[in-house]
Design a protein around this motif. Structure first.
Motif, PDB file in Angstrom:
ATOM      1  N   GLU A 180     -65.692 -69.596 -37.943  1.00 39.57           N
ATOM      2  CA  GLU A 180     -65.058 -70.908 -37.981  1.00 39.57           C
ATOM      3  C   GLU A 180     -63.574 -70.770 -37.627  1.00 39.57           C
ATOM      4  O   GLU A 180     -62.915 -69.796 -37.989  1.00 39.57           O
ATOM      5  N   LYS A 181     -63.041 -71.776 -36.923  1.00 35.76           N
ATOM      6  CA  LYS A 181     -61.645 -71.719 -36.486  1.00 35.76           C
ATOM      7  C   LYS A 181     -60.688 -71.623 -37.660  1.00 35.76           C
ATOM      8  O   LYS A 181     -59.657 -70.954 -37.585  1.00 35.76           O
ATOM      9  N   PHE A 182     -61.018 -72.313 -38.767  1.00 35.31           N
ATOM     10  CA  PHE A 182     -60.079 -72.316 -39.888  1.00 35.31           C
ATOM     11  C   PHE A 182     -59.976 -70.959 -40.581  1.00 35.31           C
ATOM     12  O   PHE A 182     -59.098 -70.746 -41.399  1.00 35.31           O
ATOM     13  N   MET A 183     -60.889 -70.015 -40.224  1.00 40.51           N
ATOM     14  CA  MET A 183     -60.818 -68.686 -40.820  1.00 40.51           C
ATOM     15  C   MET A 183     -59.851 -67.760 -40.082  1.00 40.51           C
ATOM     16  O   MET A 183     -59.601 -66.641 -40.525  1.00 40.51           O
ATOM     17  N   SER A 184     -59.298 -68.217 -38.962  1.00 37.50           N
ATOM     18  CA  SER A 184     -58.424 -67.352 -38.166  1.00 37.50           C
ATOM     19  C   SER A 184     -57.153 -66.968 -38.906  1.00 37.50           C
ATOM     20  O   SER A 184     -56.516 -65.958 -38.571  1.00 37.50           O
ATOM     21  N   ASP A 185     -56.771 -67.755 -39.902  1.00 34.40           N
ATOM     22  CA  ASP A 185     -55.558 -67.428 -40.653  1.00 34.40           C
ATOM     23  C   ASP A 185     -55.774 -66.275 -41.630  1.00 34.40           C
ATOM     24  O   ASP A 185     -54.809 -65.649 -42.080  1.00 34.40           O
ATOM     25  N   PHE A 186     -57.036 -65.999 -41.951  1.00 33.81           N
ATOM     26  CA  PHE A 186     -57.340 -64.928 -42.901  1.00 33.81           C
ATOM     27  C   PHE A 186     -57.503 -63.622 -42.122  1.00 33.81           C
ATOM     28  O   PHE A 186     -58.612 -63.123 -41.914  1.00 33.81           O
ATOM     29  N   THR A 187     -56.396 -63.086 -41.673  1.00 39.66           N
ATOM     30  CA  THR A 187     -56.428 -61.940 -40.767  1.00 39.66           C
ATOM     31  C   THR A 187     -56.983 -60.676 -41.409  1.00 39.66           C
ATOM     32  O   THR A 187     -57.428 -59.759 -40.714  1.00 39.66           O
ATOM     33  N   PHE A 188     -56.952 -60.601 -42.726  1.00 34.54           N
ATOM     34  CA  PHE A 188     -57.476 -59.416 -43.390  1.00 34.54           C
ATOM     35  C   PHE A 188     -58.999 -59.373 -43.363  1.00 34.54           C
ATOM     36  O   PHE A 188     -59.604 -58.328 -43.593  1.00 34.54           O
ATOM     37  N   LEU A 189     -59.639 -60.522 -43.067  1.00 40.57           N
ATOM     38  CA  LEU A 189     -61.096 -60.591 -43.010  1.00 40.57           C
ATOM     39  C   LEU A 189     -61.581 -60.276 -41.599  1.00 40.57           C
ATOM     40  O   LEU A 189     -61.100 -60.856 -40.622  1.00 40.57           O
ATOM     41  N   SER A 190     -62.534 -59.359 -41.495  1.00 41.63           N
ATOM     42  CA  SER A 190     -63.145 -59.042 -40.207  1.00 41.63           C
ATOM     43  C   SER A 190     -64.496 -59.718 -40.052  1.00 41.63           C
ATOM     44  O   SER A 190     -64.938 -59.983 -38.933  1.00 41.63           O
ATOM     45  N   ASP A 191     -65.161 -59.974 -41.158  1.00 46.94           N
ATOM     46  CA  ASP A 191     -66.484 -60.604 -41.103  1.00 46.94           C
ATOM     47  C   ASP A 191     -66.772 -61.263 -42.442  1.00 46.94           C
ATOM     48  O   ASP A 191     -66.330 -60.778 -43.497  1.00 46.94           O
ATOM     49  N   LEU A 192     -67.487 -62.372 -42.375  1.00 45.24           N
ATOM     50  CA  LEU A 192     -67.917 -63.051 -43.593  1.00 45.24           C
ATOM     51  C   LEU A 192     -69.151 -63.869 -43.255  1.00 45.24           C
ATOM     52  O   LEU A 192     -69.110 -64.769 -42.413  1.00 45.24           O
ATOM     53  N   LYS A 193     -70.249 -63.519 -43.875  1.00 45.09           N
ATOM     54  CA  LYS A 193     -71.519 -64.204 -43.632  1.00 45.09           C
ATOM     55  C   LYS A 193     -72.216 -64.459 -44.953  1.00 45.09           C
ATOM     56  O   LYS A 193     -72.288 -63.580 -45.815  1.00 45.09           O
ATOM     57  N   LEU A 194     -72.755 -65.672 -45.104  1.00 41.54           N
ATOM     58  CA  LEU A 194     -73.529 -66.056 -46.277  1.00 41.54           C
ATOM     59  C   LEU A 194     -74.984 -66.172 -45.877  1.00 41.54           C
ATOM     60  O   LEU A 194     -75.308 -66.699 -44.808  1.00 41.54           O
ATOM     61  N   ARG A 195     -75.882 -65.695 -46.748  1.00 44.06           N
ATOM     62  CA  ARG A 195     -77.312 -65.710 -46.456  1.00 44.06           C
ATOM     63  C   ARG A 195     -78.094 -66.294 -47.622  1.00 44.06           C
ATOM     64  O   ARG A 195     -77.757 -66.055 -48.785  1.00 44.06           O
ATOM     65  N   VAL A 196     -79.182 -67.016 -47.315  1.00 39.52           N
ATOM     66  CA  VAL A 196     -80.103 -67.478 -48.331  1.00 39.52           C
ATOM     67  C   VAL A 196     -81.503 -67.512 -47.717  1.00 39.52           C
ATOM     68  O   VAL A 196     -81.667 -67.874 -46.544  1.00 39.52           O
ATOM     69  N   GLY A 197     -82.487 -67.078 -48.476  1.00 46.84           N
ATOM     70  CA  GLY A 197     -83.851 -67.054 -47.948  1.00 46.84           C
ATOM     71  C   GLY A 197     -84.887 -67.182 -49.039  1.00 46.84           C
ATOM     72  O   GLY A 197     -84.636 -66.866 -50.211  1.00 46.84           O
ATOM     73  N   PHE A 198     -86.055 -67.663 -48.652  1.00 48.21           N
ATOM     74  CA  PHE A 198     -87.182 -67.796 -49.578  1.00 48.21           C
ATOM     75  C   PHE A 198     -88.452 -67.511 -48.799  1.00 48.21           C
ATOM     76  O   PHE A 198     -88.575 -67.842 -47.608  1.00 48.21           O
ATOM     77  N   GLY A 199     -89.429 -66.889 -49.485  1.00 45.26           N
ATOM     78  CA  GLY A 199     -90.697 -66.635 -48.835  1.00 45.26           C
ATOM     79  C   GLY A 199     -91.747 -66.160 -49.808  1.00 45.26           C
ATOM     80  O   GLY A 199     -91.470 -65.861 -50.977  1.00 45.26           O
ATOM     81  N   VAL A 200     -92.972 -66.106 -49.314  1.00 45.58           N
ATOM     82  CA  VAL A 200     -94.120 -65.645 -50.094  1.00 45.58           C
ATOM     83  C   VAL A 200     -94.782 -64.507 -49.337  1.00 45.58           C
ATOM     84  O   VAL A 200     -95.076 -64.626 -48.144  1.00 45.58           O
ATOM     85  N   THR A 201     -94.967 -63.393 -50.030  1.00 43.77           N
ATOM     86  CA  THR A 201     -95.647 -62.238 -49.448  1.00 43.77           C
ATOM     87  C   THR A 201     -96.805 -61.837 -50.350  1.00 43.77           C
ATOM     88  O   THR A 201     -96.946 -62.329 -51.475  1.00 43.77           O
ATOM     89  N   GLY A 202     -97.642 -60.911 -49.877  1.00 42.72           N
ATOM     90  CA  GLY A 202     -98.846 -60.561 -50.612  1.00 42.72           C
ATOM     91  C   GLY A 202     -98.994 -59.076 -50.850  1.00 42.72           C
ATOM     92  O   GLY A 202     -98.271 -58.244 -50.302  1.00 42.72           O
ATOM     93  N   ASN A 203     -99.970 -58.741 -51.692  1.00 45.84           N
ATOM     94  CA  ASN A 203    -100.318 -57.349 -51.997  1.00 45.84           C
ATOM     95  C   ASN A 203    -101.835 -57.267 -52.053  1.00 45.84           C
ATOM     96  O   ASN A 203    -102.479 -57.911 -52.879  1.00 45.84           O
ATOM     97  N   GLN A 204    -102.411 -56.477 -51.158  1.00 47.59           N
ATOM     98  CA  GLN A 204    -103.871 -56.333 -51.094  1.00 47.59           C
ATOM     99  C   GLN A 204    -104.324 -54.910 -51.390  1.00 47.59           C
ATOM    100  O   GLN A 204    -105.442 -54.527 -51.075  1.00 47.59           O
TER     101      GLN A 204
END
Length: 1017
Positions: free
Chosen positions: A613-637
């Motif tokens: 995001e453009k507004f993050m350009s002022d935070f020069t000490f940050l090289s990367d910032l990513k937020l993640r969220v996920g949901f799922g259903v898996t099985g065991n056979q």
């Protein structure tokens, strides 16, 4: 007309002359900065233009550049850092490119494809070939230990070739498998990794959350480990040789009574008084002359060598790339006559037929040979050579005066009649040979730009033969006059996968990646076993069972199961910062009931690259910032085959001298049986600081597994003991943190640190018709009649692996104290005292409580890597905190049983004049007849200096030798723990879910020292 032609020619000549006068030729070579090898295919571009060239197989290039100053050349190559060089009148350029540090544009392997690291929406961890190479390991899955957050790796058996147990984000299941799915070069269900050569591995990816694993459907609930082996690289062929050798020594031993102390103990428990009493075994004068006696641990254990030899060939052109490797690994065991050997050949080929068509081929042939001197030296099921070496009398010598092995324990009847463990280790044979072939071939065809069809066929073949022979001249073979057993098992599976991948940048702001596929996998197996007793000669062992005078009824069997699947995944990237993933897999499994053959496993995830995001350009000490969220259903056979069907077992009985054979029902029909389902939510953050010098990842997750494949007790009226149902539920929730830092990065000195820590909380939520269920997988006769088979309990609200027994409360001191307590239990001064939990005056099964928990509070690992000049130093520390271990060796060796040797602590046993102790009196049988107790459930927390490697890269010399380095490695150098057994990292019952962290007759762990050499040509 002729004059006109002459004029045009003159003008063309002058134009060419002027153009040549305005440009000039430059040339040069591009090398890999790491090993000074040529880099073919490097793009050499005149900055700001489309003018460029590529390096050839020797890394050379030529290019026309403007004659005027100001031109700049840009050198770029996938996986390497780009370099810009101003021309400034130079005509020759020698350029060295450095390999890129792992960053956001790094490509990692995911299920059925690859992704840029920056685009991943799920929880995925990656280990590179460099990290694999840092640590000499015997089997591929050991590389995960302490290096990946959320992954607990336990060396359940330290014997050469022994298994490890892996838990990714906790224990999901009670009666089924909890190990992750292993996928080797795209082949899922690769099984035992003992036959995989660790030196062949290019990378290991661990898929941890449902967003990443749902594409594997009914096999994804326990996580997925993707192993990618090395492929050929474009360029002049290279030859790499590695060899190391080392020695292993036992890390820790038990302190036991010596001969004099044990003789005194035997005299104390056999006072030789009273009606019918047998006399004391020793006179005092004899005791004084016995001294230290035999140290049976020293007799059975030895320093053991290990060595590894690796030869690899790698290279190719743009059209054909190859990687060919040969490996031989040989590890002696520290127990006499035990060891493990492995030989492998791997060939990986990649062939580009045309711009649209290419083929990939990966293959490995492997043979392993395991010598096991680890079984029981005394017969029955009450121990083995390790335990026998602990309990046999130190008064008995290994060999008699004539130089022959002492036959058995003594003096009888004062001691248990067990065999000489050294004789068993040296003379008995227990060999296992495995031949395995793993093949995978795939064709890739680009139908239209961005749309690729991939068709894969694979085969995994495994032949396993076990030969056991116990000769008639050792204790264990005496009753049968020699006993031979041979077991033959064959396992193989074939795989067909068909996938379409659409990978397209739709426009400047929209990118789409779609994968759809259809797969089928078939599994087959057959078994045969035969046993014979009564051999008139020990010469042939198990090679001719017909020599036995008593041939037992042979057994054989055959099975098959299949899995058919459809799957699809969509990755959509918007504005390079909004990332969406959706997955769906449908699995049809023959293992389940006819009413539930198909299961559906969806997942969805979203990631927001906030850093873009453009507004993050002022935070020069940050090289990367990513937020993640996920949901799922898996099985065991992961259950045995045919569990939903009404099966029959063989039954027989004797009618006179005739054996009558028939069939008996084995289980109750359950047409509704289906897979376990794990619904999981994951929230994560990825951050980097100071131009990626610091990277940080944190994840929080919650998993709930329902429809457990649970064995539920049935009324006796059914004629069966239990039925396998989908019933019950378990939850896991936890936090994971990983921190990587570049502390110094100069030519003179470099220092990097990788740290990870994880905590998981497991809880049983539902057990169908009961609130608790005592469990335990011990089959040892030590526990028969004492209730010790139920060493743990499954209870609502408590974690799996909760130890269940009696709370130790000190030692009864006086008769008056016993009378005043009102206890109904028959005890004497010097007997152990247990807490009467219900206050009824008697110690009964109702007084058992949870006395420990096997699952740790948190696990962690930290690696520090240093470089200085040609030297490198890697220090890896692993830790487990808050786990308990049930020390059943100590249970037996401190108990009141009078016929086996004891721990040194028993020298400080209770006597009327030695009351300040927690060790019961000699001959007290209360502990042994009661059940497991809290004083043998020990704190198994530990901090281990796992691996230290010091290396030196030799200066380059000559044109043939491209690289050379030497190194020394120490493993398991220091372990800080309060645990009194061989090692706190143990489970004698392997991957059993219900007997976690149980130490009984475990193979001792080792401290290893290795010296190695790597050479590249």
């Amino acid at each position: 007309m002729q004059k006109l032609r002459l004029l045009i020619g003159l003008l063309a000549f002058l134009g060419t002359f002027v153009a040549q006068a305005q440009t000039r030729q430059v040339s040069g070579r591009v090398l890999n900065a790491a090993d000074r090898t040529p880099l073919p295919g490097v793009s050499v571009l005149l900055k700001g233009t489309t003018t460029g060239a590529s390096t050839n197989a020797e890394g050379a290039f030529e290019l026309s550049v403007p004659a005027a100053d100001g031109a700049t050349l840009v050198f770029s190559f996938v996986g390497f850092e780009s370099v810009e060089m101003p021309v400034r009148g130079e005509s020759t350029f020698n350029v060295q490119l450095k390999e890129q540090a792992q960053g956001l544009n790094e490509v990692v392997v995911v299920g059925y494809g690859t992704q840029r690291k920056r685009d991943i929406t799920g929880s995925v961890a990656s280990i590179s070939a460099e990290e694999v190479a840092e640590t000499p390991i015997a089997r591929a899955d050991q590389i995960l230990q302490g290096r990946v957050s959320g992954v607990q790796v336990t060396q359940t058996n330290s014997e050469p070739g022994g298994n490890v147990s892996i838990r990714i984000r906790g224990t999901n299941s009670i009666n089924t498998g909890n190990e992750p799915l292993f996928v080797v070069d795209g082949f899922p269900g690769a099984g035992d990794l003992n036959s995989i050569n660790p030196s062949d591995i290019e990378s290991v990816e661990v898929l941890k959350d449902a967003s990443a694993t749902a594409i594997y459907g009914s096999r994804g609930a326990n996580g997925v480990v993707l192993i990618t082996t090395k492929k050929g690289k474009v360029g002049k062929g290279t030859i790499n040789l590695e060899a190391y050798t080392g020695v292993q020594i036992v890390r820790h031993k038990y302190e036991l009574m010596n001969a004099k102390e044990f003789a005194q103990y035997l005299n104390e428990v056999n006072p030789g008084t009273g009606t019918g009493a047998i006399p004391q075994p020793y006179r005092q004068g004899q005791i004084d002359s016995l001294g230290e006696g035999t140290d049976w641990q020293d007799a059975i254990l030895r320093p053991a060598r290990m060595s590894n030899y690796q030869l690899g060939f790698n290279g190719g052109t743009e059209e054909t790339r190859y990687n060919l490797s040969f490996n031989y690994f040989d590890q002696e065991g520290i127990v006499l006559n035990s060891g493990f050997q492995r030989a492998t050949v791997r060939l990986n080929l990649n062939r580009k037929i045309s711009r649209k068509l290419s083929f990939d081929f990966s293959s490995q042939l492997a043979g392993t040979f395991e010598k096991r001197a680890f079984a029981n030296s005394s017969g029955g099921s009450n121990g083995g050579v390790i335990l026998d070496a602990l309990r046999i009398s130190p008064i008995v010598p290994v060999r008699d005066a004539a130089g022959n092995y002492t036959y058995s324990n003594g003096p009888l009847p004062y001691v248990e009649d067990v065999g000489n463990p050294v004789a068993y280790a040296e003379k008995a044979k227990d060999y296992r040979t495995i031949a395995r072939g793993l093949f995978n071939v795939a064709g890739n065809y680009e139908i239209i730009p961005g749309l690729t069809l991939r068709i894969t066929g694979g085969l995994d073949y495994n032949n396993n033969q076990q030969d056991v022979y116990r000769p008639s001249d050792i204790f264990l073979g005496r009753l049968t006059n020699g006993s031979a057993n041979r077991v033959q098992t064959n396992r193989y599976s074939w795989l067909n996968e068909n996938t379409l991948t659409y990978d397209k940048k739709l426009n400047e702001n929209n990118f789409l990646n779609v994968v759809v596929g259809v797969t089928e996998q078939q599994f087959y197996g057959n078994d045969f076993s035969a046993t014979a007793n009564g051999f008139f000669t020990n010469t042939l062992g198990s090679d001719n069972l017909a020599l036995g005078s008593s041939i037992q009824t042979p057994n054989s069997g055959r099975f098959t199961n299949s899995l058919a699947s459809y799957f699809g995944r969509v990755n959509y990237r918007l504005f390079e910062r909004y990332l969406f993933t959706a997955t769906l897999r449908a699995d049809g499994s023959s293992r389940f009931g006819k009413n539930n053959k198909w299961g559906y496993f969806p997942s969805a995830a979203f990631a927001y690259r906030l850093i873009d995001e453009k507004f993050m350009s002022d935070f020069t000490f940050l090289s990367d910032l990513k937020l993640r969220v996920g949901f799922g259903v898996t099985g065991n056979q992961e259950i045995n085959n045919y569990q939903s069907l009404a099966r029959y077992d063989v039954g027989s009985y004797a009618s006179g001298s005739t054996r009558l054979v028939g069939l008996v029902p084995a289980n109750i029909l359950n047409p509704d049986l289906r897979w376990e389902s794990t619904a999981a939510t994951n929230v994560g953050i990825d951050a980097a600081f100071l131009q990626n010098r610091i990277t940080f990842t944190a994840d929080a997750y919650y998993k709930k597994t329902t429809d457990l494949l649970l064995r539920v007790a049935t009324p006796r009226s059914t004629g069966y003991g239990d039925i396998l149902l989908n019933a019950g539920s378990v939850e896991n929730k936890g936090l994971e943190f990983a921190l990587n830092t570049t502390n110094f990065d100069t030519k003179a000195f470099g220092w990097k640190t990788n740290f990870n820590v994880s905590l998981n909380r497991n809880k049983v939520l539902d057990l169908y018709s009961v609130d608790e269920l005592p469990v335990g997988a011990s089959s040892s006769s030590l526990f028969v009649g004492a209730g010790l088979g139920q060493t743990s309990i499954l209870r609502k609200g408590e974690p799996i692996g909760s130890f269940y027994g009696y709370q130790f409360d000190g030692i009864w001191q006086t008769t008056d104290e016993i009378v005043a307590s009102g206890t109904k239990t028959a005890v004497r001064p010097g007997d152990p005292r247990y807490v009467d939990q219900n206050g009824d005056g008697a110690i009964t099964a109702a007084d058992r409580v949870i006395i420990g928990r096997a699952q740790p509070k948190f696990i962690y690992g930290i690696t520090n890597g240093f470089t200085a000049g040609g030297f490198s130093l890697s220090v890896f520390i692993q830790g487990v905190q808050g786990q308990d271990v049930l020390n059943l060796n100590r249970y037996e060796l401190e108990s009141g049983i009078t016929t086996t040797n004891k721990l040194k602590t028993v020298v400080n046993r209770w006597t009327p004049t030695n009351t300040d102790t927690n060790i019961p009196r000699a001959g007290s049988t209360i502990r042994r007849s009661t059940g497991i107790v809290s004083d043998v459930v020990e704190d198994g927390s530990f901090v281990r200096l796992k691996t230290v490697t010091l290396g030196y890269t030799l200066p380059k010399f000559g044109k043939v030798l491209k690289s050379a380095s030497v190194y020394v490695t120490a493993q398991n150098l220091v372990t800080i723990t309060k645990y009194t057994g061989f090692d706190p990292e143990v489970n004698s019952f392997g991957r059993d879910n219900l007997s976690l962290n149980t130490d009984y007759n475990a193979y001792p762990s080792t401290r290893t020292f290795i010296a190695g050499l790597k050479i590249g040509f």
